[in-house]
Write an enzyme that holds these catalytic residues in place. Structure first.
Site, mmCIF file in Angstrom:
data_model
loop_
_atom_site.group_PDB
_atom_site.id
_atom_site.type_symbol
_atom_site.label_atom_id
_atom_site.label_comp_id
_atom_site.label_asym_id
_atom_site.label_seq_id
_atom_site.Cartn_x
_atom_site.Cartn_y
_atom_site.Cartn_z
ATOM 1 N N CYS A 1 7.172 -6.479 -3.622
ATOM 2 C CA CYS A 1 7.568 -7.259 -2.445
ATOM 3 C C CYS A 1 6.701 -8.505 -2.320
ATOM 4 O O CYS A 1 5.484 -8.455 -2.515
ATOM 5 C CB CYS A 1 7.474 -6.405 -1.194
ATOM 6 N N SER B 1 0.394 -0.725 6.537
ATOM 7 C CA SER B 1 0.989 -1.469 5.437
ATOM 8 C C SER B 1 0.370 -2.858 5.387
ATOM 9 O O SER B 1 0.049 -3.445 6.430
ATOM 10 C CB SER B 1 2.496 -1.582 5.633
#
Length: 569
Positions: free
Chosen positions: A202, A479
């Site tokens: 990502c 995260s």
């Protein structure tokens, strides 16, 4: 290893387990798969391929593996491929699967160890991209201390929505937008369709890309390699060169612990602080340090450096600049040029040169708006910091790079939850008032178990328009995609009787990042009364590995590694 290095003329094998009569059965088994006598006299290089078409960052690794094998062959070695698991954090998030993600790090490390020791390969190339896979591979390299080199799969390109770059986390924020009536169901479906535009890790500066960059800073990947886009031709050529270098490392006798040294870890810590990388990197550096048998890497070491290292690069989600922007700005080498005065330049690398020799050939960033100088940093304080206080006497972690300036000092009443799901339900149903400190406990290595990421609560706060007016603290993790005021890794964790377990609804809590403190404003006498009545929350988990992890995991302050009683007594 034979002294002659595997001379084909005299018939001696490079790998001693393939020599003589004792090696005949092993040679026969390899020959059954098409390997020849000539090949088996060469350095035998394991290619650890974590390919899966179930994880975006790993779906290109078969192609890279083929290029690595070409490079090994060209350099006079023979490559042999084996696999390991590669679970995706994004797919595991928000359900039981997330509790397995950090624990998977230990499984991956052990699986590489088992195969390497069983076959006694001469060296290895590690191919991985995502959050726990890359640190696990570095841990395995440090544990085994064989010649090793890592190549990652590369970051994906960003999504573009309304003229702005995004990564896949736009989907979670869009849930909040839809809940608040800001977008339609059709628009939400469109966002889902464009959120992840292609393969790669990502494009945010989350744990995956942080750890890929750290592998380069440690000297375990080729210089300039970590940010090459997943679909770029340059990454394919890098894979070939990585294969060549793997053979050279074996013939030169350079093993992983000659690269992963205290100096290399220091450099990685400085880089992490200077770029505001994922807070998870602290856990992983502690684990790598431990595997290299360097001792324990305390949170205090990060704390000490955080007062010396400014933030010179701010990347998405802390800014609008994604990993492709960072690559175009010069990536890791350009940052290292700026922070060279803070680094240990004698550290050696898999490229065959010291860090100082490599940087002597590098130039400053071509995009100074992305990579700043030490003299004119983004912020004068580091992008990652460690807090202490009566709520976390062993330390906890915060990411100032992702915190709005107005939230650097924050005081508010506690809203207490014993699980991530309780918190998300309360946020999405409108029960959270601005100014609150959400307390998510029983989510640590043992209490979670598995120390899951509190990704969804933070993204839910963003979607509901509360991320600039609330804080969230937890004994779980976060995260690297999160932004806002969040504090994680609180130690001791709640299930071990840490003060987090004693927080009551409405208690005042102060987070003071400049002062590096986390304070629960409750008298000790009251806390003692609560402790006398306290009973831990015990969560049911399926039979299997997660129960073993819960039993043997060390606290977050020690990297949440599995405890070996001989090594951690």
């Amino acid at each position: 290893m034979s002294k002659c290095g595997g001379c084909n003329r005299c018939g001696t094998h490079f790998n001693p387990i393939l020599e003589g009569d004792d090696g005949a059965l092993k040679r026969a088994l390899y020959k059954s798969m098409g390997h020849t006598d000539a090949q088996l006299r060469r350095p035998v290089i394991a290619v650890v391929n974590s390919y899966t078409n179930a994880t975006a960052g790993h779906v290109t690794l078969n192609e890279l593996t083929a290029r690595v094998l070409d490079g090994i062959e060209e350099a006079g070695g023979v490559g042999m491929v084996f696999g390991t698991i590669a679970p995706c954090d994004g797919i595991a998030e928000g359900h039981l699967g997330m509790r397995y993600i950090l624990a998977a790090r230990e499984v991956i490390t052990a699986s590489i160890e088992v195969m390497m020791r069983a076959h006694r390969f001469d060296g290895m190339v590690l191919l991985g991209s995502c959050d726990k896979i890359v640190p696990a591979m570095l841990m395995a390299a440090a544990r085994l201390d064989v010649p090793a080199i890592l190549i990652n799969g590369g970051p994906m390109y960003p999504a573009v929505y309304k003229g702005k770059h995004w990564d896949g986390n736009i989907v979670t924020e869009a849930i909040g937008w839809k809940t608040r009536g800001e977008i339609t169901e059709e628009e939400f479906a469109h966002i889902e369709d464009i959120a992840e535009p292609g393969p790669g890790s990502c494009t945010m500066y989350g744990t995956a890309n942080t750890m890929c960059c750290i592998a380069e800073v440690l000297g375990m990947s080729l210089p300039g390699s970590s940010t090459l886009p997943a679909i770029s031709p340059a990454r394919r050529e890098c894979a070939r060169e990585t294969g060549r270098r793997a053979v050279a490392l074996v013939t030169e006798g350079v093993t992983a612990r000659q690269v992963i040294t205290r100096d290399a870890i220091h450099n990685a810590m400085v880089y992490l602080l200077a770029t505001g990388g994922s807070t998870n990197a602290i856990l992983h550096l502690q684990a790598i340090y431990d595997e290299a048998e360097l001792g324990q890497l305390p949170l205090s070491a990060f704390d000490a450096l955080s007062h010396q290292v400014p933030l010179v690069a701010s990347l998405y989600p802390a800014s609008e600049y994604d990993m492709i922007d960072f690559h175009e700005a010069g990536g890791v080498p350009a940052v290292e040029v700026e922070i060279a005065s803070l680094m240990k330049l004698e550290a050696i690398t898999v490229a065959g040169k010291t860090k100082g020799e490599l940087l002597a050939t590098r130039s400053a960033s071509c995009r100074p708006e992305i990579i700043h100088t030490l003299g004119h940093p983004v912020r004068h304080e580091a992008g990652v910091a460690v807090l202490h206080g009566n709520l976390s006497p062993l330390g906890c972690v915060v990411k100032p790079a992702a915190v709005p300036e107005k939230l650097m000092v924050f005081r508010g009443p506690a809203v207490v939850f014993n699980s991530e799901h309780e918190a998300v339900d309360a946020i999405m149903s409108g029960q959270i008032a601005p100014g609150s400190v959400l307390v998510l406990r029983y989510e640590g290595p043992k209490g979670g178990p598995g120390m899951p990421e509190m990704y969804k609560p933070m993204k839910s706060l963003e979607g509901m328009g509360l991320s600039d007016s609330c804080a969230l603290i937890t004994d779980g993790r976060f995260s690297g995609s999160n932004r806002g005021l969040f504090v994680g890794h609180i130690s001791p964790e709640a299930v071990d009787g840490g003060a987090l377990a004693l927080v009551a609804e409405g208690d005042d809590i102060t987070i003071d990042i400049p002062a590096r403190t986390l304070t629960l404003h409750v008298p000790d006498s009251v806390l003692a009364e609560r402790r006398a009545a306290w009973k831990p929350v015990e969560k049911t988990v399926p039979r299997g590995f997660l129960r073993l992890y819960r039993r043997w995991a060390l606290p977050a302050a020690q990297g949440a590694v599995l405890a070996d009683q001989e090594d951690h007594s």
